[in-house]
Design an enzyme around this catalytic site. Structure first.
Site, mmCIF file in Angstrom:
data_model
loop_
_atom_site.group_PDB
_atom_site.id
_atom_site.type_symbol
_atom_site.label_atom_id
_atom_site.label_comp_id
_atom_site.label_asym_id
_atom_site.label_seq_id
_atom_site.Cartn_x
_atom_site.Cartn_y
_atom_site.Cartn_z
ATOM 1 N N LYS A 195 -111.254 36.150 32.308
ATOM 2 C CA LYS A 195 -110.926 35.113 31.333
ATOM 3 C C LYS A 195 -110.568 33.816 32.042
ATOM 4 O O LYS A 195 -109.583 33.751 32.771
ATOM 5 C CB LYS A 195 -109.733 35.527 30.472
ATOM 6 N N SER A 248 -98.858 30.844 36.149
ATOM 7 C CA SER A 248 -97.425 30.531 36.231
ATOM 8 C C SER A 248 -96.598 31.766 36.573
ATOM 9 O O SER A 248 -96.968 32.893 36.238
ATOM 10 C CB SER A 248 -96.943 29.955 34.900
ATOM 11 N N THR A 249 -95.462 31.548 37.209
ATOM 12 C CA THR A 249 -94.554 32.632 37.560
ATOM 13 C C THR A 249 -94.046 33.323 36.297
ATOM 14 O O THR A 249 -93.914 34.548 36.255
ATOM 15 C CB THR A 249 -93.396 32.074 38.402
ATOM 16 N N GLU A 250 -93.822 32.520 35.256
ATOM 17 C CA GLU A 250 -93.326 33.067 33.995
ATOM 18 C C GLU A 250 -94.288 34.127 33.426
ATOM 19 O O GLU A 250 -93.874 35.242 33.088
ATOM 20 C CB GLU A 250 -93.178 31.887 33.025
ATOM 21 N N GLU A 269 -100.796 35.829 41.923
ATOM 22 C CA GLU A 269 -100.740 34.621 42.750
ATOM 23 C C GLU A 269 -100.127 33.549 41.866
ATOM 24 O O GLU A 269 -100.758 33.091 40.922
ATOM 25 C CB GLU A 269 -102.154 34.269 43.229
ATOM 26 N N CYS A 303 -101.240 25.193 43.686
ATOM 27 C CA CYS A 303 -100.068 26.060 43.834
ATOM 28 C C CYS A 303 -99.456 25.931 45.226
ATOM 29 O O CYS A 303 -98.254 26.091 45.389
ATOM 30 C CB CYS A 303 -100.443 27.501 43.544
ATOM 31 N N GLU A 400 -91.568 23.654 40.328
ATOM 32 C CA GLU A 400 -92.953 23.264 40.557
ATOM 33 C C GLU A 400 -93.344 22.222 39.509
ATOM 34 O O GLU A 400 -93.283 22.492 38.315
ATOM 35 C CB GLU A 400 -93.857 24.496 40.434
HETATM 36 P P1 NAI Z 1 -100.261 30.023 32.496
HETATM 37 O O1 NAI Z 1 -99.723 30.999 33.457
HETATM 38 O O2 NAI Z 1 -99.787 30.076 31.075
HETATM 39 O O3 NAI Z 1 -101.861 30.154 32.444
HETATM 40 C C1 NAI Z 1 -102.657 30.725 33.459
HETATM 41 C C2 NAI Z 1 -103.648 31.696 32.830
HETATM 42 O O4 NAI Z 1 -102.940 32.758 32.210
HETATM 43 C C3 NAI Z 1 -104.511 31.088 31.742
HETATM 44 O O5 NAI Z 1 -105.786 31.668 31.786
HETATM 45 C C4 NAI Z 1 -103.786 31.507 30.471
HETATM 46 O O6 NAI Z 1 -104.616 31.555 29.338
HETATM 47 C C5 NAI Z 1 -103.314 32.882 30.852
HETATM 48 N N1 NAI Z 1 -102.160 33.375 30.097
HETATM 49 C C6 NAI Z 1 -101.184 32.654 29.482
HETATM 50 N N2 NAI Z 1 -100.282 33.488 28.912
HETATM 51 C C7 NAI Z 1 -100.681 34.756 29.164
HETATM 52 C C8 NAI Z 1 -100.170 36.048 28.856
HETATM 53 N N3 NAI Z 1 -99.040 36.208 28.167
HETATM 54 N N4 NAI Z 1 -100.830 37.145 29.314
HETATM 55 C C9 NAI Z 1 -101.956 37.013 30.044
HETATM 56 N N5 NAI Z 1 -102.503 35.811 30.353
HETATM 57 C C10 NAI Z 1 -101.877 34.695 29.929
HETATM 58 O O7 NAI Z 1 -100.029 28.582 33.092
HETATM 59 P P2 NAI Z 1 -100.021 27.176 32.303
HETATM 60 O O8 NAI Z 1 -99.220 27.306 31.068
HETATM 61 O O9 NAI Z 1 -101.422 26.722 32.186
HETATM 62 O O10 NAI Z 1 -99.273 26.244 33.344
HETATM 63 C C11 NAI Z 1 -97.855 26.244 33.414
HETATM 64 C C12 NAI Z 1 -97.392 26.051 34.824
HETATM 65 O O11 NAI Z 1 -97.781 27.169 35.615
HETATM 66 C C13 NAI Z 1 -98.007 24.862 35.541
HETATM 67 O O12 NAI Z 1 -97.342 23.678 35.227
HETATM 68 C C14 NAI Z 1 -97.838 25.266 36.972
HETATM 69 O O13 NAI Z 1 -96.531 24.982 37.399
HETATM 70 C C15 NAI Z 1 -98.037 26.770 36.949
HETATM 71 N N6 NAI Z 1 -99.418 27.154 37.312
HETATM 72 C C16 NAI Z 1 -99.651 27.666 38.555
HETATM 73 C C17 NAI Z 1 -100.941 27.958 38.949
HETATM 74 C C18 NAI Z 1 -101.259 28.502 40.297
HETATM 75 O O14 NAI Z 1 -102.317 28.222 40.816
HETATM 76 N N7 NAI Z 1 -100.428 29.331 40.873
HETATM 77 C C19 NAI Z 1 -102.084 27.707 38.074
HETATM 78 C C20 NAI Z 1 -101.734 27.224 36.768
HETATM 79 C C21 NAI Z 1 -100.442 26.951 36.437
HETATM 80 MG MG MG Z 2 -98.731 28.848 29.772
#
Ligand code: NAI
Ligand code: MG
Length: 493
Positions: A195, A248-250, A269, A303, A400
């Site tokens: 996805k 995200s870490t969350e 990651e 990241c 971050e």
């Molecule tokens: P996110 O963690 O919500 O999204 C990343 C992926 O996870 C997307 O494909 C999203 O659709 C999916 N996702 C979201 N909620 C999910 C769930 N409950 N179960 C499974 N998959 C889920 O990150 P978001 O909201 O786009 O960005 C928030 C913050 O996270 C950013 O500001 C940044 O600090 C961090 N981040 C870090 C990344 C990295 O490369 N380590 C990449 C993207 C965001």
């Molecule tokens: Mg998110």
């Protein structure tokens, strides 16, 4: 230049002043109006859809699916079918053949994919052209080479594929993260449900055409689009044997909770707050380029970005002065212009987060600097930003930001640099700038980070494992290490 007209004997005057089209022009990508989910080698009409846009202009690009639980289950079933129906049993050399084909097709179509990546994600074309695309192809080439050598990669351990891998990727490097996930999974003999992130689905959907060209058997790779709800559905699907997540870490923590006790394998990651450490014996001009690349590359949506600059006190003033001067030369604007250094922020949501943290930095007492620059009226933009007078406790030094925002702190001794660098819940990467080789090794031993760059920053290679400590996640991607999460071994699993 267009045809020249001679007004006088000697003076050529162009007929018009329009530039010739760039090789990376928008019209080399043919977008469909609407995309479905790619399941079992076929496009499946989506039940629900949403519109994906260009963050630089807010224009609509296409309608894409928001996969429902049933659609996710159909993709998982297709992956399971393909795994049992041949993919796990075909000769490893045959598997390698498909990976080589995918790598070659990506190279051949790299301009088209680079434009698409910049269009849907907002990153400068020179980065998608020179970084995302070459590295994506390189990743497939690299893992193609391992596919028939797994017995040598893990001697006496009898590696075998796990089954169906569920893969959830973010929006900062959409195609590259797809390559990081799909290439090792297929090389190890697994099938995939992937996805892409909701804001950047188009390169993954376009990639389905590469799979068709490569004649990859139906169901080996399935792509479903949608937001976190679709991701959560993949995570809890019983037909999935392994989850690989970048984001995200969350959300990473939530996935870990969900999978606890299920026996499913997991790699995460997650975020970072890396220290980029400049010692007083470093080559300062090079270091300044490394600072710029460390935090303004890809709008800081990285990241492993060097978002905390640690400067040795004795060189603080010249470094800050050089850095500010360099900042005034960065060009912010149209991602498809090849002179652009800093493109658009990926989404409204991310822009809001950057604004919030920058406001918190000003409120807590840090001093902000932004070079004069005119931002486009439409779209999501943020000027390259530097904060000085930053205390370690400020949110801008702890959290971050994931945007083009740098926080500068100082240190006196190497011990203090290590202590400050490690004073974070994260541990993904770090940078060290010094002329002394012994000091590089001394620092690398003490920094709690998965990757330590020395006298460079943000360098990637498919043969080099990448991943974090602490809240940056676990598991490695890239290199021989990157195969391990996709394999079971004798005596395990
Ligand atoms: P996110 O963690 O919500 O999204 C990343 C992926 O996870 C997307 O494909 C999203 O659709 C999916 N996702 C979201 N909620 C999910 C769930 N409950 N179960 C499974 N998959 C889920 O990150 P978001 O909201 O786009 O960005 C928030 C913050 O996270 C950013 O500001 C940044 O600090 C961090 N981040 C870090 C990344 C990295 O490369 N380590 C990449 C993207 C965001
Ligand atoms: Mg998110």
């Amino acid at each position: 230049m267009t045809e020249l007209e001679r007004k006088h004997d000697r003076t050529p005057v162009p007929k018009d002043w329009a530039y010739a089209p760039a090789p990376e022009a928008r019209d080399i990508v043919a977008l469909r109006e609407r995309y479905g989910h790619f399941i079992g080698g076929e496009w499946v009409e989506p039940r629900e859809t949403y519109t994906t846009i260009s963050p630089a202009t807010e224009e609509s690009l296409a309608e894409v699916g928001q996969a429902t639980p049933e659609e996710v289950q159909a993709a998982v079933a297709a992956a399971r079918g393909a795994f049992e129906d041949g993919w796990s049993d075909i000769s490893p050399a045959e598997r390698a053949k498909y990976l080589f084909r995918i790598a070659r097709i990506l190279q051949e179509r790299s301009r088209e994919f680079a434009v698409l990546e910049s269009l849907n994600g907002g990153k400068p074309i020179k980065e998608s052209r020179d970084v995302d695309l070459p590295l994506s192809a390189a990743h497939f080439f690299y893992y193609a080479g391992w596919a028939d050598k797994l017995e040598y990669a893990f001697p006496n351990r009898r590696p075998r594929p796990i089954g169906v891998a569920g893969q959830i990727i973010p929006w900062n490097f959409p195609l590259l993260m797809l390559a990081w996930k799909i290439a090792p999974a297929l090389a190890a003999g697994n099938t995939v449900v992937l996805k892409p992130a909701e804001t950047t689905p188009l390169s993954a959907l376009h990639f389905c055409d590469v799979l068709r060209q490569a004649e990859l058997p139906a169901g080996v790779v399935n792509i479903v689009t949608g937001d976190g709800r679709t991701g959560a559905e993949i995570v809890k699907s019983e037909g999935v044997d392994k989850i690989a997540f970048t984001g995200s870490t969350e959300v990473g923590k939530a996935i870990q909770r969900e999978l606890a006790g299920t026996g499913k394998k997991l790699t995460l990651e997650l975020g970072g707050k890396a220290a980029n450490i400049i010692f007083d014996d470093a080559a300062l001009d090079q270091a300044v380029e490394g600072i710029i690349n460390g935090i303004y590359f890809n709008q800081g949506h990285v990241c492993c970005a060097g978002s905390r600059l640690l400067v040795q006190e004795s060189i603080y003033e010249p470094v800050v002065e050089k850095l500010k001067r360099r900042l005034t030369t960065l060009r912010v604007g149209d991602p498809l212009d090849k002179n652009t250094d800093v493109g658009a922020i990926n989404s409204k949501q991310q822009l809001d987060k950057i604004h919030e943290l920058v406001a918190a930095g000003e409120k807590e007492g840090a001093e902000i600097y932004q070079p004069p620059c005119r931002l486009p009226e439409k779209g999501y933009w943020f000027a390259p930003t530097v904060f000085t007078n930053v205390a370690q406790s400020y949110r801008i030094a702890q959290e971050e930001i994931f945007g083009p925002v740098l926080s500068i702190l100082t240190f006196r001794t190497p011990e203090e640099a290590v202590e400050k660098a490690n004073n974070t819940p994260y541990g993904l990467s770090a940078g060290v700038w010094t002329e002394k080789g012994s000091r590089i090794l001394w620092m690398a031993e003490r920094l709690r980070a998965g990757v330590v760059w020395a006298n460079t920053y943000n360098r990637f290679d498919p043969s080099s494992p990448f991943g974090g400590y602490k809240e940056s996640g676990f598991g490695r991607e890239g290199g021989r290490h990157g195969l391990e999460p996709y394999l079971d071994f004798d005596g395990s699993g």
